[in-house]
Write a protein that holds these residues in place. Structure first.
Motif, PDB file in Angstrom:
ATOM      1  N   LEU A   1       1.014 -34.787   9.814  1.00 40.88           N
ATOM      2  CA  LEU A   1      -0.046 -34.141  10.584  1.00 40.88           C
ATOM      3  C   LEU A   1      -1.174 -35.122  10.862  1.00 40.88           C
ATOM      4  CD1 LEU A   1      -0.362 -30.656   8.810  1.00 40.88           C
ATOM      5  CD2 LEU A   1       1.079 -31.297  10.748  1.00 40.88           C
ATOM      6  N   SER A   2      -1.745 -35.018  12.060  1.00 40.58           N
ATOM      7  CA  SER A   2      -2.920 -35.816  12.386  1.00 40.58           C
ATOM      8  C   SER A   2      -4.134 -35.219  11.689  1.00 40.58           C
ATOM      9  CB  SER A   2      -3.140 -35.824  13.892  1.00 40.58           C
ATOM     10  OG  SER A   2      -3.587 -34.540  14.329  1.00 40.58           O
ATOM     11  N   PRO A   3      -5.234 -35.973  11.590  1.00 36.60           N
ATOM     12  CA  PRO A   3      -6.452 -35.399  10.992  1.00 36.60           C
ATOM     13  C   PRO A   3      -6.896 -34.108  11.700  1.00 36.60           C
ATOM     14  CG  PRO A   3      -6.657 -37.774  11.143  1.00 36.60           C
ATOM     15  CD  PRO A   3      -5.395 -37.420  11.861  1.00 36.60           C
ATOM     16  N   ASP A   4      -6.794 -34.063  13.025  1.00 32.68           N
ATOM     17  CA  ASP A   4      -7.199 -32.856  13.749  1.00 32.68           C
ATOM     18  C   ASP A   4      -6.271 -31.684  13.434  1.00 32.68           C
ATOM     19  OD1 ASP A   4      -9.372 -34.044  14.926  1.00 32.68           O
ATOM     20  OD2 ASP A   4      -8.354 -34.499  16.813  1.00 32.68           O
ATOM     21  N   GLU A   5      -4.974 -31.965  13.301  1.00 32.54           N
ATOM     22  CA  GLU A   5      -4.036 -30.890  12.967  1.00 32.54           C
ATOM     23  C   GLU A   5      -4.290 -30.365  11.562  1.00 32.54           C
ATOM     24  OE1 GLU A   5      -0.202 -32.292  15.709  1.00 32.54           O
ATOM     25  OE2 GLU A   5      -0.491 -33.124  13.681  1.00 32.54           O
ATOM     26  N   ARG A   6      -4.544 -31.261  10.628  1.00 32.00           N
ATOM     27  CA  ARG A   6      -4.852 -30.827   9.248  1.00 32.00           C
ATOM     28  C   ARG A   6      -6.141 -30.022   9.223  1.00 32.00           C
ATOM     29  NH1 ARG A   6      -3.194 -35.187   4.698  1.00 32.00           N
ATOM     30  NH2 ARG A   6      -4.264 -33.593   3.485  1.00 32.00           N
ATOM     31  N   ALA A   7      -7.119 -30.456   9.989  1.00 34.85           N
ATOM     32  CA  ALA A   7      -8.389 -29.728  10.013  1.00 34.85           C
ATOM     33  C   ALA A   7      -8.196 -28.324  10.566  1.00 34.85           C
ATOM     34  CB  ALA A   7      -9.412 -30.504  10.845  1.00 34.85           C
ATOM     35  N   TRP A   8      -7.391 -28.204  11.644  1.00 29.91           N
ATOM     36  CA  TRP A   8      -7.141 -26.871  12.199  1.00 29.91           C
ATOM     37  C   TRP A   8      -6.444 -25.986  11.178  1.00 29.91           C
ATOM     38  CZ3 TRP A   8      -3.158 -23.532  12.742  1.00 29.91           C
ATOM     39  CH2 TRP A   8      -3.367 -22.410  13.547  1.00 29.91           C
ATOM     40  N   LEU A   9      -5.413 -26.519  10.511  1.00 33.29           N
ATOM     41  CA  LEU A   9      -4.642 -25.719   9.567  1.00 33.29           C
ATOM     42  C   LEU A   9      -5.491 -25.297   8.371  1.00 33.29           C
ATOM     43  CD1 LEU A   9      -1.870 -24.528   8.983  1.00 33.29           C
ATOM     44  CD2 LEU A   9      -1.295 -26.647   7.769  1.00 33.29           C
ATOM     45  N   ASP A  10      -6.282 -26.209   7.850  1.00 35.41           N
ATOM     46  CA  ASP A  10      -7.145 -25.846   6.720  1.00 35.41           C
ATOM     47  C   ASP A  10      -8.172 -24.792   7.130  1.00 35.41           C
ATOM     48  OD1 ASP A  10      -5.860 -27.500   4.921  1.00 35.41           O
ATOM     49  OD2 ASP A  10      -7.289 -29.154   5.113  1.00 35.41           O
ATOM     50  N   ALA A  11      -8.729 -24.938   8.335  1.00 32.63           N
ATOM     51  CA  ALA A  11      -9.708 -23.949   8.812  1.00 32.63           C
ATOM     52  C   ALA A  11      -9.038 -22.594   9.034  1.00 32.63           C
ATOM     53  CB  ALA A  11     -10.365 -24.446  10.099  1.00 32.63           C
ATOM     54  N   TYR A  12      -7.816 -22.606   9.571  1.00 30.82           N
ATOM     55  CA  TYR A  12      -7.085 -21.347   9.775  1.00 30.82           C
ATOM     56  C   TYR A  12      -6.812 -20.663   8.445  1.00 30.82           C
ATOM     57  CZ  TYR A  12      -3.256 -18.132  10.821  1.00 30.82           C
ATOM     58  OH  TYR A  12      -2.471 -17.017  10.915  1.00 30.82           O
ATOM     59  N   HIS A  13      -6.338 -21.413   7.468  1.00 30.90           N
ATOM     60  CA  HIS A  13      -6.053 -20.816   6.170  1.00 30.90           C
ATOM     61  C   HIS A  13      -7.324 -20.303   5.492  1.00 30.90           C
ATOM     62  CE1 HIS A  13      -1.821 -22.732   5.546  1.00 30.90           C
ATOM     63  NE2 HIS A  13      -1.760 -21.540   6.080  1.00 30.90           N
ATOM     64  N   ALA A  14      -8.427 -21.007   5.668  1.00 28.12           N
ATOM     65  CA  ALA A  14      -9.697 -20.518   5.116  1.00 28.12           C
ATOM     66  C   ALA A  14     -10.097 -19.192   5.769  1.00 28.12           C
ATOM     67  CB  ALA A  14     -10.800 -21.567   5.312  1.00 28.12           C
ATOM     68  N   GLU A  15      -9.853 -19.080   7.072  1.00 25.70           N
ATOM     69  CA  GLU A  15     -10.163 -17.836   7.775  1.00 25.70           C
ATOM     70  C   GLU A  15      -9.229 -16.711   7.328  1.00 25.70           C
ATOM     71  OE1 GLU A  15     -11.336 -16.441  12.324  1.00 25.70           O
ATOM     72  OE2 GLU A  15     -10.158 -18.271  12.015  1.00 25.70           O
ATOM     73  N   VAL A  16      -7.949 -17.020   7.130  1.00 25.82           N
ATOM     74  CA  VAL A  16      -7.012 -16.021   6.601  1.00 25.82           C
ATOM     75  C   VAL A  16      -7.529 -15.487   5.270  1.00 25.82           C
ATOM     76  CG1 VAL A  16      -4.694 -15.685   5.649  1.00 25.82           C
ATOM     77  CG2 VAL A  16      -4.984 -16.964   7.778  1.00 25.82           C
ATOM     78  N   MET A  17      -7.937 -16.383   4.392  1.00 29.37           N
ATOM     79  CA  MET A  17      -8.424 -15.982   3.075  1.00 29.37           C
ATOM     80  C   MET A  17      -9.674 -15.116   3.187  1.00 29.37           C
ATOM     81  SD  MET A  17      -7.635 -16.354  -0.114  1.00 29.37           S
ATOM     82  CE  MET A  17      -8.444 -15.792  -1.638  1.00 29.37           C
ATOM     83  N   ALA A  18     -10.607 -15.519   4.022  1.00 32.48           N
ATOM     84  CA  ALA A  18     -11.867 -14.794   4.157  1.00 32.48           C
ATOM     85  C   ALA A  18     -11.668 -13.405   4.755  1.00 32.48           C
ATOM     86  CB  ALA A  18     -12.853 -15.605   4.995  1.00 32.48           C
ATOM     87  N   LYS A  19     -10.822 -13.303   5.763  1.00 33.83           N
ATOM     88  CA  LYS A  19     -10.649 -12.035   6.473  1.00 33.83           C
ATOM     89  C   LYS A  19      -9.781 -11.041   5.703  1.00 33.83           C
ATOM     90  CE  LYS A  19     -11.267 -13.746  11.229  1.00 33.83           C
ATOM     91  NZ  LYS A  19     -12.381 -12.837  11.595  1.00 33.83           N
ATOM     92  N   LEU A  20      -8.771 -11.538   4.987  1.00 31.81           N
ATOM     93  CA  LEU A  20      -7.802 -10.626   4.390  1.00 31.81           C
ATOM     94  C   LEU A  20      -8.081 -10.300   2.930  1.00 31.81           C
ATOM     95  CD1 LEU A  20      -4.385 -11.801   5.895  1.00 31.81           C
ATOM     96  CD2 LEU A  20      -6.044 -10.168   6.798  1.00 31.81           C
ATOM     97  N   SER A  21      -8.754 -11.167   2.206  1.00 33.11           N
ATOM     98  CA  SER A  21      -8.957 -10.935   0.768  1.00 33.11           C
ATOM     99  C   SER A  21      -9.501  -9.555   0.432  1.00 33.11           C
ATOM    100  CB  SER A  21      -9.880 -12.014   0.186  1.00 33.11           C
ATOM    101  OG  SER A  21      -9.212 -13.240   0.120  1.00 33.11           O
ATOM    102  N   PRO A  22     -10.527  -9.065   1.158  1.00 28.75           N
ATOM    103  CA  PRO A  22     -11.059  -7.742   0.801  1.00 28.75           C
ATOM    104  C   PRO A  22     -10.061  -6.599   0.987  1.00 28.75           C
ATOM    105  CG  PRO A  22     -12.595  -8.964   2.190  1.00 28.75           C
ATOM    106  CD  PRO A  22     -11.303  -9.701   2.223  1.00 28.75           C
ATOM    107  N   ARG A  23      -8.986  -6.822   1.686  1.00 26.93           N
ATOM    108  CA  ARG A  23      -8.016  -5.772   1.988  1.00 26.93           C
ATOM    109  C   ARG A  23      -6.800  -5.807   1.064  1.00 26.93           C
ATOM    110  NH1 ARG A  23      -8.302  -4.087   7.788  1.00 26.93           N
ATOM    111  NH2 ARG A  23     -10.234  -4.925   8.648  1.00 26.93           N
ATOM    112  N   LEU A  24      -6.767  -6.733   0.096  1.00 25.01           N
ATOM    113  CA  LEU A  24      -5.560  -6.986  -0.674  1.00 25.01           C
ATOM    114  C   LEU A  24      -5.651  -6.477  -2.100  1.00 25.01           C
ATOM    115  CD1 LEU A  24      -4.911 -10.693   0.420  1.00 25.01           C
ATOM    116  CD2 LEU A  24      -3.759  -8.640   1.283  1.00 25.01           C
ATOM    117  N   SER A  25      -4.483  -6.266  -2.705  1.00 28.03           N
ATOM    118  CA  SER A  25      -4.412  -6.014  -4.139  1.00 28.03           C
ATOM    119  C   SER A  25      -4.797  -7.291  -4.875  1.00 28.03           C
ATOM    120  CB  SER A  25      -3.002  -5.594  -4.525  1.00 28.03           C
ATOM    121  OG  SER A  25      -2.094  -6.671  -4.312  1.00 28.03           O
TER     122      SER A  25
END
Length: 598
Positions: free
Chosen positions: A560-584
């Protein structure tokens, strides 16, 4: 359980049915017959009554057609189904034909010197028949509109569906039916047109703010409409589908008629009548012209407004995807623990996933039969597991799961490919290239006026550099609590429709190796205005709607390029932030590890 697992394709029945069809054709003085996978509405999704192609050949794909001639019966399939068709039809009776590389007109001319080919004018568009006739011009072969020959030999053909219609509230639709009709009618008046014919079920549902139950998985109503230039609509639908509550939700600008009155109504039209050459059955324009009306070819007036979702529809889709994303993460957490232990089958996986969606207490239906392909079954792009094909989920293989849901506020479609054990470096390399293609589409920004064909190569480039590709479009349009495949927007080499704000599409590159494995990754995305940048040109970009982690065990981070890694890390951070309150708690802990930065 919405999904079932019975075997619907029966290759053994094909030769006998084909022989009976040929006998019938000879009796009618016909040399052949066109058998599409289409109904009178020309929608992609058809009821059991209209599964003529499946009944005749055994092929269950969502696109394709057959051409039956005296000495050959071709089953025309695109790249998505070239593995599947070989398992579903008797190859001694039916010949798979790669389409659209091979066009039907030239193929007919190659295999038939003379004679008449029958076709049902209610099951083919004027555009389709026109192209075939043009290719046959000067040959000894002609096309002849006839009564449907497959129906004539199908003794137990199911009855037409009678699913109940129900209102779609304006809080979710974002606009009243009356306002939609007034807006479209103004366009008709400006074009000097007196009426437009509506034949697509999702167009009719969008226009009337109704939903229905006439086909599985997609909440659509079978019917027709004639939109007048004054904003009123003549609606042709089976009366049994409209209960008192639904009738009470309709305004005075809608006139209801039995569906059988649609043909006579077309014959009685006068003036300039808009008909969509690419989506309306040929019989529509024929009847308008026979009655003295003037056919004006033009796009279905609902398609672009329906595709460009308003703020309420986009908000509903966002909420539906968060709800669905939480269900998917609960499922992935369960699967990550259960799969390595052994004992799971594809049916077990499908059943569990639907169970997590049902637990939301908001599931209306799944949006299509879940595609769950373990190992080599993942290479069958639209694989549907049956009790006969059900395969164990084995260690050191890939598992492809493509699924979606219908909620009242939105339609979802997500694909994740997962590692069970260690599938090897080659699988990781291919997975990473597919992921790079998804990231490239997700990060794209472009000037207004660009079409899906102009972006399609972005998803393929990482595969192309390794001599690889995939034989399907990168993305299809998606409806808002409507059809999971919606036109006209898509990301495809052949898409010429400019992308507009509010259009929702899938982003799903893949890679498939027959007999070994399949990889596909899919998020839904919505077109939006791009933030100001550079010299502030008017540009568009995508907002991602789908939230669920990608399998970090399959990612070659060094590729992965630095930009691709940055996008993926930011996406996963958003997944965590948005979904955590809804999970067991268990799923939340699992997600934290799954979304850790690379």
């Amino acid at each position: 359980m919405f999904q079932t697992f019975e075997t619907t394709a029966d290759p053994s029945a094909g030769p006998g049915r084909l022989a009976r069809l040929r006998d019938h054709l000879r009796g009618e003085g016909l040399a052949g017959f066109l058998v599409p996978r289409a109904d009178v509405h020309q929608g992609e999704y058809v009821a059991a009554r209209d599964e003529r192609l499946q009944w005749l050949t055994g092929f269950t794909g969502s696109a394709g057609f057959a051409i039956v001639l005296p000495d050959i019966a071709g089953v025309f399939i695109d790249g998505r189904y070239r593995v599947q068709v070989k398992h579903q039809v008797d190859l001694s009776a039916f010949t798979p034909v790669p389409w659209p590389e091979v066009k039907p007109g030239p193929w007919i001319a190659e295999h038939l010197a003379e004679g008449a080919i029958g076709f049902d004018p209610w099951l083919h568009t004027a555009d389709e028949i026109g192209r075939i006739e043009e290719a046959l011009n000067g040959s000894g072969v002609t096309l002849r509109p006839v009564a449907n020959a497959v129906d004539a030999i199908w003794p137990d053909q199911p009855a037409a569906p009678q699913g109940a219609a129900f209102p779609h509230p304006v809080t979710l639709a974002g606009e009243t039916s009356e306002a939609k009709r007034a807006r479209l009618a103004e366009g008709l008046r400006k074009a000097g047109q007196d009426a437009a014919i509506i034949t697509l079920p999702d167009s009719l549902c969008w226009l009337l703010n109704l939903r229905g139950a006439d086909v599985p998985r997609n909440p659509i109503l079978h019917g027709f409409g004639i939109l007048r230039a004054d904003g009123s609509v003549d609606v042709f639908v089976a009366p049994a589908k409209l209960g008192d509550a639904t009738r009470g939700a309709l305004d005075a600008g809608l006139r209801l008629h039995a569906v059988e009155q649609f043909g006579p109504a077309l014959h009685s039209l006068s003036g300039r009548i808009r008909v969509d050459r690419a989506t309306a059955p040929l019989a529509v324009s024929q009847r308008v012209e026979a009655g003295g009306g003037t056919v004006v070819w033009g796009d279905d007036p609902c398609r672009l407004p329906k595709a460009a979702k308003n703020a309420a529809e986009v908000a509903g889709m966002r909420e539906a995807h968060l709800r669905d994303g939480a269900a998917v993460v609960e499922f992935l957490c369960w699967l990550d623990g259960a799969a390595p232990e052994g004992g799971l089958t594809e049916i077990d996986v499908v059943t569990a996933l639907e169970g997590y969606r049902r637990a939301t207490n908001r599931l209306h239906d799944i949006s299509f039969d879940t595609i769950c392909g373990a190992g080599p079954n993942g290479a069958i792009m639209h694989y549907r597991v049956t009790e006969q094909t059900n395969r164990p989920v084995r260690r050191d293989e890939l598992l492809l799961v493509d699924s979606g849901a219908q909620y009242a506020d939105g339609t979802t479609d997500i694909t994740r490919t997962l590692a069970v054990g260690d599938p090897g470096d080659e699988a990781r390399d291919c997975y990473t290239r597919v992921l790079q293609g998804l990231i490239a589409i997700s990060r794209a920004r472009w000037p207004r006026g660009i079409a899906g064909r102009d972006l399609d190569a972005l998803a393929r480039f990482p595969l192309w550099t390794a001599g690889m590709d995939f034989d399907h479009g990168t993305g299809h349009g998606v409806g808002a609590f409507l059809s999971v495949h919606e036109g006209p927007q898509r990301i495809s080499r052949i898409s010429e429709v400019p992308l507009e704000p509010g259009m929702i599409l899938s982003n799903e590159p893949g890679y498939y190796r027959e007999g070994a494995f399949g990889i596909r990754l899919e998020n839904l995305i919505v077109v939006q205005a791009a933030p100001a940048l550079g010299d502030n040109r008017d540009q568009l970009c995508f907002e991602t709607l789908t939230f669920a982690p990608f399998d970090r065990r399959l990612i070659r981070a060094d590729r992965l390029s630095p930009d691709e890694r940055a996008w993926l890390d930011a996406y996963h951070a958003e997944v965590m932030a948005k979904l955590s309150p809804r999970l067991s708690e268990a799923a939340r802990n699992w997600l934290a590890a799954a979304c850790a930065p690379l």
